[in-house]
Design a protein around this motif. Structure first.
Motif, short mmCIF file in Angstrom:
data_model
loop_
_atom_site.label_atom_id
_atom_site.label_comp_id
_atom_site.label_asym_id
_atom_site.label_seq_id
_atom_site.Cartn_x
_atom_site.Cartn_y
_atom_site.Cartn_z
N THR A 39 -14.20 -12.07 2.93
CA THR A 39 -15.42 -12.09 3.80
C THR A 39 -16.13 -10.68 3.98
O THR A 39 -15.18 -9.66 4.31
N LEU A 40 -17.62 -10.93 3.88
CA LEU A 40 -18.14 -9.55 4.05
C LEU A 40 -19.06 -9.90 5.48
O LEU A 40 -19.68 -10.74 5.49
N ARG A 50 -18.78 -15.30 2.12
CA ARG A 50 -17.64 -15.13 1.41
C ARG A 50 -18.31 -14.70 -0.11
O ARG A 50 -19.15 -15.34 -0.63
N ILE A 51 -17.12 -13.89 -0.50
CA ILE A 51 -17.76 -13.33 -1.68
C ILE A 51 -16.64 -12.83 -2.81
O ILE A 51 -15.48 -12.39 -2.31
N SER A 52 -16.61 -13.01 -4.04
CA SER A 52 -15.55 -12.75 -5.08
C SER A 52 -15.08 -11.39 -5.18
O SER A 52 -15.87 -10.58 -4.89
N VAL A 53 -13.77 -11.16 -5.03
CA VAL A 53 -13.10 -9.96 -4.95
C VAL A 53 -13.74 -9.13 -6.26
O VAL A 53 -13.92 -7.70 -6.15
N ASN A 54 -14.22 -9.67 -7.28
CA ASN A 54 -14.75 -9.03 -8.58
C ASN A 54 -16.19 -8.52 -8.33
O ASN A 54 -16.68 -7.68 -9.10
N ILE A 73 -29.05 -10.75 0.18
CA ILE A 73 -27.31 -10.99 -0.04
C ILE A 73 -27.06 -12.24 0.77
O ILE A 73 -26.36 -13.20 0.24
N SER A 74 -27.63 -12.22 1.97
CA SER A 74 -27.00 -13.62 2.77
C SER A 74 -27.96 -14.67 2.14
O SER A 74 -27.62 -15.89 2.72
N GLN A 75 -28.89 -14.69 1.50
CA GLN A 75 -29.66 -15.84 0.87
C GLN A 75 -28.97 -16.18 -0.57
O GLN A 75 -28.73 -17.25 -0.89
N LYS A 76 -28.32 -15.25 -1.07
CA LYS A 76 -27.65 -15.31 -2.29
C LYS A 76 -26.19 -16.07 -2.15
O LYS A 76 -26.10 -16.86 -2.97
N TYR A 77 -25.79 -15.54 -1.15
CA TYR A 77 -24.32 -16.29 -0.66
C TYR A 77 -24.62 -16.86 0.43
O TYR A 77 -25.26 -16.62 1.29
N LYS A 78 -23.85 -17.78 0.38
CA LYS A 78 -23.68 -18.86 1.68
C LYS A 78 -23.20 -18.23 2.87
O LYS A 78 -22.01 -17.73 2.85
#
Length: 116
Positions: A39-40, A50-54, A73-78
């Motif tokens: 979580t970022l 939520r974002i991949s560790v990669n 970023i907040s639009q790209k990821y849920k």
């Protein structure tokens, strides 16, 4: 980078980071071990993704040097919220209640697999 292992709730850790002026916080929870996601959280809006560790290192780096914005970023990821499950493990939900829980056991972060 610093790791808060004080044993206080996630909400208190976020509040402490906010007071120090830390713009982004990364949280590793029990789900991170199975789904390889973290979580970022962004300080000013208090919103989370939520974002991949990669992907986390490159995203935080881009945010730090301002080559991308939190809005993008907040639009790209849920955007997500977090609440407590019956088993006291972290559960990601699609709401903004932000009721945080603390895991019963310490999380072994060595099980996370970062790509190089």
């Amino acid at each position: 980078m610093r790791c808060d292992t004080s044993g206080v709730s996630v909400g208190r850790r976020y509040a402490r980071a906010d007071e120090l002026g830390i713009p982004f916080a990364i949280t590793i929870d029990f789900d991170s071990l199975s789904d390889q996601m973290v979580t970022l959280r962004e300080r000013d809006s208090k919103s989370q993704i939520r974002i991949s560790v990669n992907e986390i290192a490159s995203v935080v780096s881009s945010l730090a040097v301002q080559s991308t914005s939190w809005t993008y970023i907040s639009q790209k990821y849920k955007l997500i919220g977090c609440s407590e499950t019956i088993s006291n493990k972290t559960k990601v939900e699609e709401n903004f209640s932000f009721t945080f829980c603390r895991p019963k056991d310490e999380i072994n972060t060595s099980e996370l697999k970062f790509s190089s």
